[in-house]
Design an enzyme around this catalytic site. Sequence first.
Site, PDB file in Angstrom:
ATOM      1  N   PHE A 240       0.796  -1.233   0.000  1.00 27.78           N
ATOM      2  CA  PHE A 240       0.000   0.000   0.000  1.00 27.78           C
ATOM      3  C   PHE A 240       0.827   1.280   0.000  1.00 27.78           C
ATOM      4  O   PHE A 240       0.331   2.345   0.334  1.00 27.78           O
ATOM      5  CB  PHE A 240      -0.969   0.009   1.188  1.00 27.78           C
ATOM      6  CG  PHE A 240      -1.706  -1.278   1.370  1.00 27.78           C
ATOM      7  CD1 PHE A 240      -2.558  -1.753   0.384  1.00 27.78           C
ATOM      8  CD2 PHE A 240      -1.544  -2.036   2.506  1.00 27.78           C
ATOM      9  CE1 PHE A 240      -3.233  -2.951   0.530  1.00 27.78           C
ATOM     10  CE2 PHE A 240      -2.205  -3.250   2.667  1.00 27.78           C
ATOM     11  CZ  PHE A 240      -3.054  -3.700   1.674  1.00 27.78           C
ATOM     12  N   GLY A 466      -0.342  -8.711  -3.766  1.00 27.33           N
ATOM     13  CA  GLY A 466      -1.655  -9.231  -3.423  1.00 27.33           C
ATOM     14  C   GLY A 466      -2.707  -8.889  -4.448  1.00 27.33           C
ATOM     15  O   GLY A 466      -3.890  -9.208  -4.276  1.00 27.33           O
ATOM     16  N   GLY A 508       1.153  -0.106 -12.042  1.00 28.35           N
ATOM     17  CA  GLY A 508       1.901  -1.334 -12.206  1.00 28.35           C
ATOM     18  C   GLY A 508       1.451  -2.166 -13.382  1.00 28.35           C
ATOM     19  O   GLY A 508       2.215  -2.397 -14.333  1.00 28.35           O
ATOM     20  N   ARG A 589      -9.923  -1.088 -19.586  1.00 31.42           N
ATOM     21  CA  ARG A 589     -10.193  -2.501 -19.841  1.00 31.42           C
ATOM     22  C   ARG A 589      -9.837  -3.326 -18.606  1.00 31.42           C
ATOM     23  O   ARG A 589      -8.757  -3.168 -18.029  1.00 31.42           O
ATOM     24  CB  ARG A 589      -9.360  -2.961 -21.033  1.00 31.42           C
ATOM     25  CG  ARG A 589      -9.730  -4.327 -21.576  1.00 31.42           C
ATOM     26  CD  ARG A 589      -8.806  -4.684 -22.726  1.00 31.42           C
ATOM     27  NE  ARG A 589      -9.196  -5.940 -23.355  1.00 31.42           N
ATOM     28  CZ  ARG A 589      -8.377  -6.681 -24.089  1.00 31.42           C
ATOM     29  NH1 ARG A 589      -7.125  -6.266 -24.290  1.00 31.42           N
ATOM     30  NH2 ARG A 589      -8.791  -7.807 -24.632  1.00 31.42           N
ATOM     31  N   GLN A 599      -9.871  -6.107  -5.879  1.00 32.87           N
ATOM     32  CA  GLN A 599      -9.148  -4.862  -5.632  1.00 32.87           C
ATOM     33  C   GLN A 599     -10.091  -3.699  -5.339  1.00 32.87           C
ATOM     34  O   GLN A 599      -9.862  -2.903  -4.425  1.00 32.87           O
ATOM     35  CB  GLN A 599      -8.273  -4.529  -6.837  1.00 32.87           C
ATOM     36  CG  GLN A 599      -6.995  -5.321  -6.905  1.00 32.87           C
ATOM     37  CD  GLN A 599      -6.076  -5.007  -5.744  1.00 32.87           C
ATOM     38  OE1 GLN A 599      -5.546  -3.904  -5.637  1.00 32.87           O
ATOM     39  NE2 GLN A 599      -5.913  -5.950  -4.845  1.00 32.87           N
ATOM     40  N   GLY A 664      -5.927  -0.185  -8.514  1.00 31.76           N
ATOM     41  CA  GLY A 664      -5.470  -0.459  -7.156  1.00 31.76           C
ATOM     42  C   GLY A 664      -5.899   0.558  -6.131  1.00 31.76           C
ATOM     43  O   GLY A 664      -6.056   0.231  -4.958  1.00 31.76           O
ATOM     44  N   GLU A 665      -6.096   1.808  -6.542  1.00 32.16           N
ATOM     45  CA  GLU A 665      -6.330   2.862  -5.564  1.00 32.16           C
ATOM     46  C   GLU A 665      -7.683   3.552  -5.676  1.00 32.16           C
ATOM     47  O   GLU A 665      -8.179   4.120  -4.694  1.00 32.16           O
ATOM     48  CB  GLU A 665      -5.200   3.898  -5.674  1.00 32.16           C
ATOM     49  CG  GLU A 665      -3.933   3.378  -5.039  1.00 32.16           C
ATOM     50  CD  GLU A 665      -2.666   3.963  -5.632  1.00 32.16           C
ATOM     51  OE1 GLU A 665      -1.942   4.619  -4.890  1.00 32.16           O
ATOM     52  OE2 GLU A 665      -2.402   3.737  -6.823  1.00 32.16           O
TER      53      GLU A 665
END
Length: 710
Positions: A240, A466, A508, A589, A599, A664-665
């Site tokens: 994180f 993860g 990423g 996508r 996520q 992710g965020e």
Amino acid sequence: MTQASTTVKPDAVGVAHTRVEALDKVTGAARYAGEIPFAELAHGWLVLSTVTRGRITSIDEAAVRALPGVLTVLHHGNAPRVKDDVVGALGRPDPIVEVFQHDRVPHAGWPVALVVAETSEQAREAAEALVVTYAQEPHDVAFHAGRPGVYTPPEMETAKGDLDAQLAASAAVVDAAYTTPEQHHTAMEPHAVTVRWHDGRLELFDSNQGSKWVADDLANLFSLDTSAVHVRSEHVGGAFGSKGLRAHHVAAVMAATELQRPVRVVLTRRQVFATTGYRSPTAQRVRLGADADGRLRAFGHEHLNLTSNLREFVEGGAGFGRSMYDADAHHTVNRVVPVDVATPTWMRAPGEAPGSFAVESALDELAERLGIDPIALRVRNEPTVGPVSGLPFSSRNLLGCFEEGARLFGWAERDPRPRVRRDGRWLLGTGTAASTFPSGAAPSTASVTAEADGSFTVRITASDVGTGARTALGLIAAEALEVAPERVRVRIADSDFGNAWVAGGSMGTRSWGWAVMAAARDLRERLPLAAGEIPEDGITATTDTGALIAQLAQKERYAYGAQFAEVAVDVLSGEVRVRRMLGVFAAGRIVNPLTARSQLVGGMTWGISMALHEEAVRDAASGGYVGADFAGYHVAAHADVPAVRAEWIDDPDPDDPVGIKGIGEIGIVGTAAAIANAVWHATGVRHRDLPIRPDRVLLAEARQDGRPDA
């Protein structure tokens, strides 16, 4: 293997796939940095300062060296020297990595020694017995709006138009202050590293977000050739933003070098709180002015965070509105104030998470004053180009998220009046907020090999923290190669595989996927040139996407989302319960729907935690934490998350060959505001300070009732 055997249409990108390492993780076969067995392994234990500011006057190491199993005690008086001007791929590392270099203590929890012993228990006992004395100095850890020492870093302010004049001309104005507390990453796996010298190279088995990043920074710090440092991070139990180069890495390298045997350092939860960074508390002021129809005339956002006296770190919350809402006058600024604390760092959705709470709460307040539906207010202020930059959007479908979210959530049935819905002792309310996060890409190197047995091997210095990165990259490669995903193996997290972006900034998978796709396509074009069977050493294609990324057109690139929440509030106990949450996202996508949903739901769950639970408390007298563990630092648990649903709408990035944006965020962004807006709808009371604790609910009720004890 002949080329004809690769022309199978795969069920790859866009099809749900279980993580390739799932079985290893649930059976315990997956080894983490603190679990890999080594012969002659020694164990290190950090000793942290017990004062907040001052100097070390003495370290009584002789008594500790005599304890059973103790191998060495490292501190500023005997540790190797390291460079103090290292600047790596992500800037200067946290100055805490310059460990044992001087006798100064700049903040509570500063590492002052490392005790190494034959067993972890011996190391801990010896570390706790080490007597360190200090010349203590006065410290300052106070943080609040209006305190002295605040400054504006360069390039942290944007302004167009006359904000005060537009506010004065507005039919409705909101001018409100909002705060968020210090928050910590609290990954399930504490930070750990095992270090050894092997065949003339420094090897680290680590838990990090970018093995090449850590390897290069260590090489620079110890004045080694980059080829002499090898870092692997096979499995990571959460990061994180906190798992870059830290003090325990450097201390372990020093010990392994002195002892010439493997050394492992695993941090305790309290040590993680003290030494690995956190999200700064924030104090924010939002000023909005609008015409009677809801069109914004003025948008002002002032954002303040603390930083250390060692290095400047800007949380960047004022950046949230720069891409979201236009106005005739638009003013945003990020300010910082240095105090005697450890340096903050990136934490999931840095800037956007706290910034969205303030802005999206203020927009809800403006909608209330204008008598306009909160979604309608956002629709009326949808920009056509970047509000500050003036750049076109690569793609933007925020309104589509609100439209689909309103349909799924049942927003049309909502009674806009506050404090009218009840379920027994519970007051019920619903709220919404917008979500956004930048969609970037960074140069990365990948190689894809066609093996003699008919399989393919992808190599890239990606990190799976993860998120399911291995699985996603395998699907991307399979699609480009036009083979079944089962024929693709993905090897990651090895610094020897070359430069690649870290697992951070929601960049990423996009960055790595681009490199993997380019290498796979190059390999596929070369395969027909191979006569007959693939040779024993295979055929490999390698691609660096630096030149490709440099050709991207200048546009604003963001993912978007609409968050919806329903809460129940017990005004007698002050308890707030989130009954259901819905997030609808336009995030490009989706490579793997199974892990993508995980996520997004995980981010939204963290948003619940941010809204109602998370708050690190610092004692002003000692300068240290109160309850730096999972007993004192509360996070959302299963019972706090009854129904969280994440969906998405079609939104490919036309400039990205993979078409993804990053997820992710964005799940955490706007979630706390949606919950806070729902609490207002339930109670009629606006909460501008997070977390919305029971005591704050009770005090707000008392004030509303006009009770003198409030």
